[in-house]
Design a protein around this motif. Structure first.
Motif, short mmCIF file in Angstrom:
data_model
loop_
_atom_site.label_atom_id
_atom_site.label_comp_id
_atom_site.label_asym_id
_atom_site.label_seq_id
_atom_site.Cartn_x
_atom_site.Cartn_y
_atom_site.Cartn_z
N LYS A 75 31.67 88.77 -8.91
CA LYS A 75 30.32 88.29 -9.24
C LYS A 75 29.80 88.93 -10.52
O LYS A 75 29.07 88.31 -11.29
CB LYS A 75 29.36 88.57 -8.09
CG LYS A 75 29.61 87.71 -6.88
CD LYS A 75 28.65 88.04 -5.76
CE LYS A 75 28.96 87.21 -4.53
NZ LYS A 75 28.11 87.54 -3.40
N ASN A 76 30.18 90.21 -10.77
CA ASN A 76 29.67 90.91 -11.96
C ASN A 76 30.48 90.60 -13.22
O ASN A 76 30.18 91.12 -14.29
CB ASN A 76 29.60 92.42 -11.72
CG ASN A 76 30.98 93.07 -11.58
OD1 ASN A 76 32.02 92.44 -11.77
ND2 ASN A 76 30.98 94.34 -11.22
N GLY A 77 31.54 89.79 -13.09
CA GLY A 77 32.34 89.41 -14.25
C GLY A 77 33.28 90.49 -14.75
O GLY A 77 33.95 90.30 -15.77
N GLY A 78 33.38 91.60 -14.03
CA GLY A 78 34.19 92.72 -14.49
C GLY A 78 35.66 92.66 -14.13
O GLY A 78 36.43 93.54 -14.53
N GLY A 79 36.06 91.63 -13.39
CA GLY A 79 37.46 91.53 -13.00
C GLY A 79 37.67 90.42 -12.00
O GLY A 79 36.83 89.53 -11.85
N SER A 80 38.80 90.49 -11.30
CA SER A 80 39.13 89.48 -10.30
C SER A 80 40.03 90.10 -9.23
O SER A 80 40.61 91.16 -9.44
CB SER A 80 39.83 88.28 -10.95
OG SER A 80 41.07 88.68 -11.50
N THR A 81 40.12 89.41 -8.11
CA THR A 81 40.92 89.89 -6.99
C THR A 81 41.83 88.78 -6.49
O THR A 81 41.44 87.62 -6.46
CB THR A 81 40.01 90.35 -5.83
OG1 THR A 81 39.20 91.43 -6.28
CG2 THR A 81 40.83 90.81 -4.62
N ARG A 82 43.05 89.17 -6.12
CA ARG A 82 43.97 88.27 -5.42
C ARG A 82 44.17 88.87 -4.03
O ARG A 82 44.77 89.93 -3.89
CB ARG A 82 45.31 88.16 -6.15
CG ARG A 82 45.22 87.36 -7.44
CD ARG A 82 46.51 87.35 -8.19
NE ARG A 82 46.66 88.63 -8.90
CZ ARG A 82 47.74 88.98 -9.59
NH1 ARG A 82 48.78 88.18 -9.63
NH2 ARG A 82 47.79 90.14 -10.21
N GLU A 83 43.65 88.20 -3.01
CA GLU A 83 43.79 88.67 -1.64
C GLU A 83 45.16 88.28 -1.11
O GLU A 83 45.48 87.09 -1.03
CB GLU A 83 42.70 88.09 -0.76
CG GLU A 83 42.75 88.60 0.67
CD GLU A 83 41.65 88.02 1.53
OE1 GLU A 83 41.95 87.08 2.29
OE2 GLU A 83 40.50 88.51 1.42
N ILE A 84 45.97 89.27 -0.74
CA ILE A 84 47.29 89.00 -0.17
C ILE A 84 47.16 88.65 1.29
O ILE A 84 47.70 87.65 1.76
CB ILE A 84 48.22 90.22 -0.35
CG1 ILE A 84 48.41 90.53 -1.85
CG2 ILE A 84 49.58 89.96 0.32
CD1 ILE A 84 49.15 91.84 -2.13
#
Length: 192
Positions: A15-24
């Protein structure tokens, strides 16, 4: 036993635009951030900012690629440089951490467990042969190639996970195919 490939898991922007996540994997399947028992993901950190706090959660984080980050929580006495790669760092998810990049973008491996329900052991293994054990866990290739009992090969970013809802029908054997093959091994144990 479920196979996965990080390259086929979509990125979910923060949401803060600082990165991303890939949930395994998240257990139980479909659980939200307030109700999971354990969750394993890979995050890309692109800019400095605070880490989200997760009440009642224990976390372990490990640098996979990039220059690393500095994690600071003055009130908790944490001042930790997440580098070199493949060195797990454990902390309470209740703590609000400030994150500063130590260079460019970094990618990290994250394990979160709900305190009082599950515990996790995270280690990097370089072995000739090993077999999954326990009611739940995950392994992901970091370097080299690993062969599974059925002659399938796992390359970097690929792995296996199992859970109480997806138990081991049979216990496969993983065998390193390269002299310097490494994988991250997560053993998840219920505490109840």
């Amino acid at each position: 036993m479920q196979r996965f490939d990080l390259n086929q898991i979509p990125h979910s922007p923060w949401k803060n635009g600082g990165g991303s996540t890939r949930e395994i994997v998240c257990f139980p399947t479909g659980a939200g951030m307030d109700s999971f028992a354990w969750r394993i993901s890979v995050a890309t950190i692109a800019q400095a900012g605070p880490f989200s706090a997760f009440a009642g959660i224990d976390r372990q984080i490990m640098l996979l690629d990039g220059d690393g980050v500095e994690l600071v929580a003055q009130q908790a006495g944490i001042h930790h440089a997440l580098q070199p790669r493949w060195q797990p760092f454990a902390f309470a998810g209740d703590v609000v951490l400030d994150c500063t990049l130590l260079g460019g973008t970094s990618t990290d491996f994250n394990v979160m467990t709900r305190r009082g329900q599950w515990t996790a052991t995270v280690q990097v293994i370089s072995a000739e042969q090993l077999s999954p054990d326990g009611p739940a866990g995950l392994c992901m290739v970091l370097d080299g190639s690993w062969k599974i009992t059925d002659d399938a090969q796992l390359a970097p970013g690929q792995g296996l996970w199992w859970s109480p809802s997806q138990p081991l029908a049979e216990t496969p054997t993983l065998a390193a195919q390269d002299k310097n093959a490494h994988l991250v091994w997560v053993r998840l144990t219920p505490t109840l």
